[in-house]
Design a protein around this motif. Structure first.
Motif, mmCIF file in Angstrom:
data_model
loop_
_atom_site.group_PDB
_atom_site.id
_atom_site.type_symbol
_atom_site.label_atom_id
_atom_site.label_comp_id
_atom_site.label_asym_id
_atom_site.label_seq_id
_atom_site.Cartn_x
_atom_site.Cartn_y
_atom_site.Cartn_z
ATOM 1 N N LEU A 177 -20.874 -37.449 6.436
ATOM 2 C CA LEU A 177 -20.352 -36.505 5.442
ATOM 3 C C LEU A 177 -19.918 -35.177 6.062
ATOM 4 O O LEU A 177 -18.882 -34.620 5.701
ATOM 5 C CB LEU A 177 -21.430 -36.208 4.384
ATOM 6 N N HIS A 178 -20.739 -34.659 6.985
ATOM 7 C CA HIS A 178 -20.550 -33.277 7.433
ATOM 8 C C HIS A 178 -20.258 -33.119 8.919
ATOM 9 O O HIS A 178 -19.940 -32.014 9.358
ATOM 10 C CB HIS A 178 -21.803 -32.439 7.116
ATOM 11 N N GLY A 179 -20.428 -34.184 9.702
ATOM 12 C CA GLY A 179 -20.222 -34.074 11.147
ATOM 13 C C GLY A 179 -18.748 -33.943 11.479
ATOM 14 O O GLY A 179 -17.881 -34.399 10.725
ATOM 15 N N GLU A 180 -18.500 -33.312 12.643
ATOM 16 C CA GLU A 180 -17.103 -33.121 13.056
ATOM 17 C C GLU A 180 -16.883 -33.511 14.512
ATOM 18 O O GLU A 180 -15.779 -33.337 15.033
ATOM 19 C CB GLU A 180 -16.706 -31.645 12.853
ATOM 20 N N GLY A 181 -17.920 -34.016 15.166
ATOM 21 C CA GLY A 181 -17.809 -34.186 16.609
ATOM 22 C C GLY A 181 -18.058 -35.599 17.094
ATOM 23 O O GLY A 181 -17.741 -36.584 16.418
ATOM 24 N N ALA A 182 -18.662 -35.676 18.284
ATOM 25 C CA ALA A 182 -18.845 -36.954 18.972
ATOM 26 C C ALA A 182 -19.799 -37.886 18.223
ATOM 27 O O ALA A 182 -19.609 -39.105 18.235
ATOM 28 C CB ALA A 182 -19.378 -36.696 20.385
ATOM 29 N N ALA A 183 -20.821 -37.338 17.583
ATOM 30 C CA ALA A 183 -21.788 -38.204 16.891
ATOM 31 C C ALA A 183 -21.128 -38.897 15.702
ATOM 32 O O ALA A 183 -21.318 -40.102 15.485
ATOM 33 C CB ALA A 183 -22.996 -37.389 16.429
ATOM 34 N N ARG A 184 -20.352 -38.152 14.946
ATOM 35 C CA ARG A 184 -19.644 -38.765 13.816
ATOM 36 C C ARG A 184 -18.658 -39.824 14.323
ATOM 37 O O ARG A 184 -18.578 -40.920 13.776
ATOM 38 C CB ARG A 184 -18.899 -37.710 12.998
ATOM 39 N N ALA A 185 -17.945 -39.502 15.387
ATOM 40 C CA ALA A 185 -16.975 -40.457 15.944
ATOM 41 C C ALA A 185 -17.690 -41.708 16.437
ATOM 42 O O ALA A 185 -17.198 -42.829 16.250
ATOM 43 C CB ALA A 185 -16.194 -39.797 17.084
ATOM 44 N N TRP A 186 -18.864 -41.523 17.055
ATOM 45 C CA TRP A 186 -19.603 -42.685 17.548
ATOM 46 C C TRP A 186 -19.981 -43.602 16.389
ATOM 47 O O TRP A 186 -19.798 -44.828 16.460
ATOM 48 C CB TRP A 186 -20.856 -42.253 18.328
ATOM 49 N N LEU A 187 -20.487 -43.025 15.307
ATOM 50 C CA LEU A 187 -20.894 -43.837 14.146
ATOM 51 C C LEU A 187 -19.697 -44.568 13.545
ATOM 52 O O LEU A 187 -19.793 -45.749 13.189
ATOM 53 C CB LEU A 187 -21.514 -42.949 13.062
ATOM 54 N N THR A 188 -18.580 -43.880 13.438
ATOM 55 C CA THR A 188 -17.385 -44.495 12.864
ATOM 56 C C THR A 188 -16.911 -45.650 13.747
ATOM 57 O O THR A 188 -16.613 -46.741 13.259
ATOM 58 C CB THR A 188 -16.286 -43.427 12.716
ATOM 59 N N ASP A 189 -16.888 -45.418 15.067
ATOM 60 C CA ASP A 189 -16.474 -46.475 16.000
ATOM 61 C C ASP A 189 -17.417 -47.674 15.922
ATOM 62 O O ASP A 189 -17.008 -48.812 16.133
ATOM 63 C CB ASP A 189 -16.458 -45.964 17.444
ATOM 64 N N ALA A 190 -18.685 -47.392 15.655
ATOM 65 C CA ALA A 190 -19.672 -48.475 15.590
ATOM 66 C C ALA A 190 -19.614 -49.198 14.243
ATOM 67 O O ALA A 190 -20.396 -50.124 14.009
ATOM 68 C CB ALA A 190 -21.071 -47.917 15.831
ATOM 69 N N GLY A 191 -18.739 -48.757 13.362
ATOM 70 C CA GLY A 191 -18.542 -49.476 12.102
ATOM 71 C C GLY A 191 -19.335 -48.959 10.921
ATOM 72 O O GLY A 191 -19.376 -49.603 9.871
ATOM 73 N N PHE A 192 -19.944 -47.781 11.068
ATOM 74 C CA PHE A 192 -20.701 -47.225 9.934
ATOM 75 C C PHE A 192 -19.751 -46.548 8.955
ATOM 76 O O PHE A 192 -18.773 -45.901 9.356
ATOM 77 C CB PHE A 192 -21.741 -46.213 10.419
ATOM 78 N N GLU A 193 -20.086 -46.681 7.684
ATOM 79 C CA GLU A 193 -19.332 -45.968 6.653
ATOM 80 C C GLU A 193 -20.284 -45.607 5.521
ATOM 81 O O GLU A 193 -21.385 -46.159 5.413
ATOM 82 C CB GLU A 193 -18.174 -46.827 6.148
ATOM 83 N N LEU A 194 -19.848 -44.648 4.698
ATOM 84 C CA LEU A 194 -20.675 -44.263 3.559
ATOM 85 C C LEU A 194 -20.717 -45.403 2.560
ATOM 86 O O LEU A 194 -19.725 -46.106 2.355
ATOM 87 C CB LEU A 194 -20.084 -43.022 2.875
ATOM 88 N N ALA A 195 -21.879 -45.561 1.934
ATOM 89 C CA ALA A 195 -22.022 -46.596 0.906
ATOM 90 C C ALA A 195 -22.856 -46.007 -0.224
ATOM 91 O O ALA A 195 -23.904 -45.398 0.027
ATOM 92 C CB ALA A 195 -22.725 -47.816 1.487
ATOM 93 N N VAL A 196 -22.372 -46.136 -1.443
ATOM 94 C CA VAL A 196 -23.119 -45.630 -2.594
ATOM 95 C C VAL A 196 -23.749 -46.821 -3.304
ATOM 96 O O VAL A 196 -23.072 -47.774 -3.668
ATOM 97 C CB VAL A 196 -22.197 -44.846 -3.550
ATOM 98 N N ALA A 197 -25.071 -46.758 -3.435
ATOM 99 C CA ALA A 197 -25.787 -47.838 -4.129
ATOM 100 C C ALA A 197 -26.783 -47.201 -5.079
ATOM 101 O O ALA A 197 -27.535 -46.301 -4.671
ATOM 102 C CB ALA A 197 -26.511 -48.730 -3.117
ATOM 103 N N ASP A 198 -26.780 -47.629 -6.322
ATOM 104 C CA ASP A 198 -27.678 -47.069 -7.342
ATOM 105 C C ASP A 198 -27.545 -45.552 -7.419
ATOM 106 O O ASP A 198 -28.544 -44.850 -7.593
ATOM 107 C CB ASP A 198 -29.142 -47.448 -7.053
ATOM 108 N N GLY A 199 -26.324 -45.060 -7.229
ATOM 109 C CA GLY A 199 -26.095 -43.621 -7.357
ATOM 110 C C GLY A 199 -26.529 -42.813 -6.156
ATOM 111 O O GLY A 199 -26.381 -41.594 -6.141
#
Ligand SMILES: Nc1nc2c(ncn2[C@@H]2O[C@H](COP(=O)(O)OP(=O)(O)OP(=O)(O)O)[C@@H](O)[C@H]2O)c(=O)[nH]1
Ligand SMILES: C[C@H](OP(=O)(O)O)C(=O)O
Length: 206
Positions: A177-199
């Motif tokens: 949600l809030h990252g702007e750097g290498a950690a966010r890019a690493w998660l995105t490259d690894a296939g992570f995405e936001l998921a909303v479940a039960d609100g």
């Protein structure tokens, strides 16, 4: 100000073992560290990585190797640098921005604390040699008590970005949600995405 960034290579981020394999935890911990080092530098201060073993991973800062646990390793630096102010900024704060860090570094007080959610101490400035750290557990409370017992003034920095240490799977949503750097890019490259479940907002992996 000299700013120490503690970083362990020993089973890093074990609380993420349910969602990341060991080599992934190491790579993600490294990405978070690189974000923190860059933010400290962009805040105008001088970072040193305090590491448990020598690093050959392109770290963009001088390193100090100390294989003792976190508390004695940080206290050794505080003792060595008793004459000057020392910052201690954890390597698992990938939301830390230069502005948030500058607010920490510029706050008055013998000791300045940025608490972590859950009772920890995510970042500190120490300006008095009577102070010593005692990490783990409710270290925010312990650090206030250590300062009070030594008659030192304490300032507390209220910052979402410094309070968000990434320890558990739910914290990964904060990085997306809030990252702007290498950690966010690493998660995105690894296939992570936001998921909303039960609100509730969490993460899912492709
Ligand atoms: N130099 C050094 N840094 C450490 C040590 N233990 C933890 N750290 C760092 O201190 C910060 C906070 O660490 P923790 O979240 O408590 O521990 P972690 O090993 O990263 O994660 P967990 O295994 O989930 O507890 C992170 O930046 C770690 O890399 C240590 O023994 N030595
Ligand atoms: C280093 C430790 O981190 P935690 O184990 O709370 O993530 C602390 O903040 O005292």
């Amino acid at each position: 100000m000299h700013v120490v960034v503690p970083y362990t290579t020993r089973e890093p981020k074990s609380r993420l073992a349910g969602v990341l394999a060991p080599d992934e935890r190491r790579a993600f911990a490294r990405a978070m560290r690189d974000d923190v080092v860059a933010a400290v530098r962009a805040a105008g201060e001088t970072p040193t990585v305090l590491t448990t073993e020598p690093l050959d991973d392109g770290v963009d800062a001088p390193v100090v190797v100390d294989d003792r646990p976190l508390t004695p390793a940080v206290n050794a630096i505080l003792a060595e640098e008793a004459e000057s102010a020392v910052g201690v900024v954890m390597a698992d704060l990938p939301l830390a921005t230069p502005d948030a860090l500058a607010r920490l570094f510029e706050s008055d007080g013998d000791v300045v604390v940025a608490p972590g959610r859950g009772g920890g101490t995510n970042a500190l400035v120490v300006r008095d040699p009577a102070f010593r750290v005692d990490y783990h557990g409710a270290s925010y409370r312990d650090h206030r008590r250590i300062a009070a017992d030594a008659g030192l003034s304490v300032a507390v920095v209220d910052s979402m970005r410094l309070a968000t240490d990434v320890d558990e799977p739910a914290d990964l949503a904060e990085v997306l949600l809030h990252g702007e750097g290498a950690a966010r890019a690493w998660l995105t490259d690894a296939g992570f995405e936001l998921a909303v479940a039960d609100g509730r907002v969490g993460v899912a992996r492709e």
